[in-house]
Scaffold this active site. Structure first.
Site, PDB file in Angstrom:
ATOM      1  N   ASP A  10     -25.697  19.273  -8.100  1.00 30.82           N
ATOM      2  CA  ASP A  10     -26.539  19.783  -8.935  1.00 30.82           C
ATOM      3  C   ASP A  10     -27.715  18.811  -9.267  1.00 30.82           C
ATOM      4  OD1 ASP A  10     -24.897  18.111 -10.378  1.00 30.82           O
ATOM      5  OD2 ASP A  10     -25.043  19.102 -12.207  1.00 30.82           O
ATOM      6  N   ASP A  15     -27.165  12.711  -8.549  1.00 31.05           N
ATOM      7  CA  ASP A  15     -27.156  13.527  -7.342  1.00 31.05           C
ATOM      8  C   ASP A  15     -27.925  13.177  -6.122  1.00 31.05           C
ATOM      9  OD1 ASP A  15     -26.626  15.453  -9.884  1.00 31.05           O
ATOM     10  OD2 ASP A  15     -25.179  16.130  -8.139  1.00 31.05           O
ATOM     11  N   ASN A  39     -26.684  20.183 -14.182  1.00 26.97           N
ATOM     12  CA  ASN A  39     -27.729  19.283 -14.874  1.00 26.97           C
ATOM     13  C   ASN A  39     -28.969  20.057 -15.223  1.00 26.97           C
ATOM     14  OD1 ASN A  39     -26.351  16.778 -14.684  1.00 26.97           O
ATOM     15  ND2 ASN A  39     -26.853  16.415 -12.489  1.00 26.97           N
ATOM     16  N   THR A 123     -20.468  17.089  -6.624  1.00 27.45           N
ATOM     17  CA  THR A 123     -20.890  16.188  -7.739  1.00 27.45           C
ATOM     18  C   THR A 123     -21.634  16.840  -8.635  1.00 27.45           C
ATOM     19  OG1 THR A 123     -23.116  15.978  -6.483  1.00 27.45           O
ATOM     20  CG2 THR A 123     -21.401  14.370  -5.892  1.00 27.45           C
ATOM     21  N   PHE A 164     -19.026  15.945 -18.269  1.00 31.22           N
ATOM     22  CA  PHE A 164     -19.804  17.041 -18.151  1.00 31.22           C
ATOM     23  C   PHE A 164     -19.654  17.887 -17.115  1.00 31.22           C
ATOM     24  CE2 PHE A 164     -23.661  18.551 -15.837  1.00 31.22           C
ATOM     25  CZ  PHE A 164     -24.205  19.233 -17.174  1.00 31.22           C
ATOM     26  N   ASN A 165     -19.232  17.453 -16.028  1.00 30.36           N
ATOM     27  CA  ASN A 165     -19.133  18.251 -14.493  1.00 30.36           C
ATOM     28  C   ASN A 165     -17.819  19.291 -14.831  1.00 30.36           C
ATOM     29  OD1 ASN A 165     -21.143  17.620 -13.255  1.00 30.36           O
ATOM     30  ND2 ASN A 165     -19.993  15.838 -11.978  1.00 30.36           N
ATOM     31  N   HIS A 243     -22.914   7.909 -10.980  1.00 28.17           N
ATOM     32  CA  HIS A 243     -21.608   8.741 -10.933  1.00 28.17           C
ATOM     33  C   HIS A 243     -21.528   8.964  -9.584  1.00 28.17           C
ATOM     34  CE1 HIS A 243     -21.354   8.090 -15.326  1.00 28.17           C
ATOM     35  NE2 HIS A 243     -22.518   8.648 -15.335  1.00 28.17           N
ATOM     36  N   ASP A 244     -22.332  10.108  -9.083  1.00 25.84           N
ATOM     37  CA  ASP A 244     -21.951  10.957  -8.062  1.00 25.84           C
ATOM     38  C   ASP A 244     -22.305   9.967  -6.789  1.00 25.84           C
ATOM     39  OD1 ASP A 244     -22.058  12.962  -9.770  1.00 25.84           O
ATOM     40  OD2 ASP A 244     -24.321  13.512  -9.259  1.00 25.84           O
TER      41      ASP A 244
HETATM   42  C1  BDR Z   1     -21.908  13.897 -14.002  1.00 28.72           C
HETATM   43  O1  BDR Z   1     -22.635  14.729 -14.858  1.00 28.72           O
HETATM   44  C2  BDR Z   1     -24.012  14.899 -14.369  1.00 28.72           C
HETATM   45  O2  BDR Z   1     -25.104  14.812 -15.313  1.00 28.72           O
HETATM   46  C3  BDR Z   1     -24.267  13.843 -13.332  1.00 28.72           C
HETATM   47  O3  BDR Z   1     -25.086  14.272 -12.381  1.00 28.72           O
HETATM   48  C4  BDR Z   1     -22.759  13.416 -12.811  1.00 28.72           C
HETATM   49  O4  BDR Z   1     -22.422  14.407 -11.804  1.00 28.72           O
HETATM   50  C5  BDR Z   1     -21.742  12.585 -14.636  1.00 28.72           C
HETATM   51  O5  BDR Z   1     -20.642  12.981 -15.945  1.00 28.72           O
HETATM   52 CA    CA Z   2     -24.083  15.577 -10.502  1.00 27.37          CA
END
Ligand code: BDR
Ligand code: CA
Length: 324
Positions: A10, A15, A39, A123, A164-165, A243-244
């Site tokens: 996303d 990403d 996102n 991701t 978040f994801n 993160h990703d």
């Molecule tokens: C995840 O949330 C998104 O905002 C980032 O792209 C990542 O995949 C981190 O919590």
């Molecule tokens: Ca992401």
């Protein structure tokens, strides 16, 4: 032999870093890219994927995913990734159209036709993959594993406990985590240790190319939204968490990471805990271990690989199409 992978993403600032890394790592055979609403809206993440691929000279099918999470309204992360989803950075207009197939159809066909089982790198929220498993459960047998960025054993970034994801589509995550397909989870436990500090950022700045300038601008935008977390890490306000990138890096260099096999379940209902990954480190629940939960990364090596990737990516932009 190269590893056949599909990236479901996303984009999204981190990403894009993960995509860039995947493009330069020739161990990966990227069969398809599918997009998630997360996102930003589906229209924006699909546009961003196409425009970043065009900029990086990548000829890979991009298939648009579902517009909304399975059973709830979409919540985007505009505060972190900006109105476009890529901060204030403008990449050129895409030079190719999105696929005529939906993400679900493209995932189904690519996975079934692949002679080798495919690694899915995810991701973003898991909406497309959850829907795929509902519509075509037989594809599960052709997935080697899912390398997923999301969740957290300790402490969330959307709520006190939810990442978040998973928070955006807990029902899809629940389907995927109960699917029986092996999962490697790069949750916040590890991704908060996979950061760039000020001196790493300076090193990237010193590369001095148009690409590195754009990446630095993206990362500075991203850093503005850094929140305090349960990790109490030093430098939380200046560190840039990739993160990703962890979900891609694990596939090519699993030795950079350490983790444990655990039973993990998704909380889909809790008043305070909806979207939480319940990681049973204590082995108090009578269920089989379904997830390899990463908790540690060799940060220095991880960052070095990322910086090398930025340097190599220059060759892709200068005309060398990816060896596909
Ligand atoms: C995840 O949330 C998104 O905002 C980032 O792209 C990542 O995949 C981190 O919590
Ligand atoms: Ca992401």
């Amino acid at each position: 032999m190269r590893i056949p992978v599909i990236i479901d993403c996303d984009p999204g600032i981190d990403d894009v870093m993960a995509l860039l890394f995947a493009f330069v790592r020739t161990e990966l055979d990227i069969l398809l890219i599918t997009t998630e609403a997360g996102n930003q809206t589906q229209a924006k993440t699909t546009y961003n994927a196409r425009s970043f691929l065009s900029y990086m000279n990548q000829e890979i099918e991009v298939a648009r995913g579902l517009e909304q999470p399975l059973f709830q309204e979409l919540e985007v992360a505009e505060d972190v990734h900006g109105e476009s989803g890529l901060g204030d950075v403008i990449f050129p207009e895409p030079d190719f159209e999105e696929s005529s197939r939906s993400a679900i159809q493209a995932l189904y066909e690519r996975i079934t036709k692949s002679p080798e089982p495919v690694v899915l790198i995810a991701t973003g929220p898991l909406t497309n993959i959850g829907a795929l498993f509902l519509a075509h459960p037989e594809v599960k047998a052709k997935i080697r594993y899912i390398s997923f960025m999301g969740g957290a054993a300790v402490g969330g970034n959307m709520t006190p406990t939810a990442e978040f994801n998973v928070y955006v589509d807990p029902h899809a995550a629940d389907i995927v985590f109960r699917s029986g397909v092996p999962i490697v989870m790069s949750g916040l436990d590890v991704t908060h240790k996979a950061f760039l500090d000020e001196s790493d950022l300076k090193e990237i700045e010193e590369i001095g190319t148009e690409l590195s300038d754009r990446l630095v601008e993206l990362m500075k935008f991203y850093r503005r939204a850094a929140k305090q977390t349960a990790f109490h890490e030093e430098g939380f306000a200046t560190n840039i968490r990739l993160h990703d990138l962890c979900a891609v890096a694990y596939v090519v260099e699993p030795n950079l990471f350490q983790g444990d096999d655990c039973y993990v379940a998704i909380e889909t209902e809790g008043k305070l805990t909806k979207g939480t990954t319940v990681v049973d480190y204590t082995q108090s629940l009578p269920y089989p271990k379904n997830v390899h939960v990463l908790h540690t990364v060799k940060r220095k090596e991880f960052v070095d690989r990322f910086i090398e990737a930025i340097q190599k990516a220059e060759q892709l932009i200068k005309g060398g199409k990816r060896d596909v």
